[in-house]
Write an enzyme that holds these catalytic residues in place. Structure first.
Site: not given
Ligand code: SF4
Length: 290
Positions: A18, A46, A78, A101, A129, A131, A197, A227, A272
């Site tokens: 992503c 990962h 994350h 992100c 997690h 995030e 997302c 994910n 990933s």
């Molecule tokens: S939220 Fe997570 S899955 Fe979505 S683009 Fe950002 S890093 Fe990638």
């Protein structure tokens, strides 16, 4: 001598890294190319191949910010808890590259706004997690985290006036809907912020579409990648003949019998999982079914 028919092996559209993960990797590599002493806070991805590539470039990984004494620290996609972010930003002699992100930043902002507006923030995701650990640090003292796979944890949601619902970015959208409906019965004023997302959504849609068209699915990605696990669950719901492997090497000879006799095989991967890994799995399938 008979030759086995080569299966039709298709890779899902929109599979591969992503943009959030790609950007974090690019930022770390660029800083290293500029001659900086780069450490990432936690693994950026990962994926064994990428981890090895980063290590070869001299990019180190630290589990804790305290282990990094200087140089350049890259915060992965994350994100990190607020207290940790503030701490590293203030640390002497440490340059911080924030690769959180943009979608995760939006979740953190939404959590903070809901908490400040008096909502009890309820986050559906995986408590351990990274995030979620980051997002919950913005969610005020009253927040709760519940697990999408364990409904008993939903009882943590209090009966109260105002509830704000958020999700980990990789949670299946139907789980968020289900959880929001659950919360509606526990409050008077419900606010739901859709923090699933869009990359995850598109990937899931394309993978599900492919799962409907094939006789077996191979989901590729780290065994601890949230994910990727969600993707495997989703594909298995459509195509019971679905397996989750970390990489092509895991697709060893033991799988040959399973793969043979399946004329159409689909491949997809988590956020990933790089495109190269998916291609490698395709080649491995050809070898195993030859
Ligand atoms: S939220 Fe997570 S899955 Fe979505 S683009 Fe950002 S890093 Fe990638």
């Amino acid at each position: 001598m008979t030759t086995a028919l080569r299966p039709d092996v298709r890779i899902a559209e929109r599979a591969g890294f992503c943009y959030g993960v790609r950007l974090a990797i690019d930022k770390a590599k660029q800083a290293r190319e500029e001659g900086k002493d780069v450490t990432t806070l936690g693994q950026l991805v990962h994926n064994q191949g990428i981890k090895a590539d980063l290590a070869e470039r001299g990019i180190r990984t630290a589990d804790l910010a305290d282990q990094v004494e200087g140089g350049t620290l890259v915060i992965r996609a994350h994100g990190v808890p607020k207290s940790e972010f503030d701490r590293v930003k203030q640390a002497d002699g440490l340059e911080v590259i924030d690769a959180t992100c943009t979608w995760v930043l939006q979740s953190q902002k939404a959590a903070q706004e809901l908490a400040e507006a008096g909502y009890t923030v309820c986050i559906i995701g995986h408590e351990d997690h990274p995030e979620v650990k980051g997002v919950r640090s913005y969610a005020g003292e009253k927040h709760v985290v519940v697990d999408d796979m364990d409904r008993s944890t939903w009882e943590r949601v209090p009966r109260t006036k105002k509830i704000g619902v958020l999700s980990q970015s990789t949670i299946l959208p139907n789980k968020l809907e289900e959880f929001a409906a659950f919360c509606l019965r526990r409050c008077h004023d419900l606010r739901v912020v859709n923090t699933v997302c869009p990359v995850t959504l598109t990937r899931q849609d394309q993978s599900v579409k492919l799962a409907r068209e094939v006789d077996a699915m191979v989901v590729v990605g780290g065994k601890n990648s949230s994910n990727t696990k969600e993707l495997a669950v989703k594909c298995r719901g459509i195509q019971p003949e679905t397996i989750h492997v970390a990489d092509a090497d895991e697709l060893a000879a033991d799988w040959a019998d399973w793969l043979r006799g399946k004329p159409r095989i689909g491949i997809t991967g988590g956020t990933s999982t790089p495109e190269d890994d998916l291609e490698e799995v395709r080649e491995r399938i050809y070898v195993l079914t030859a």
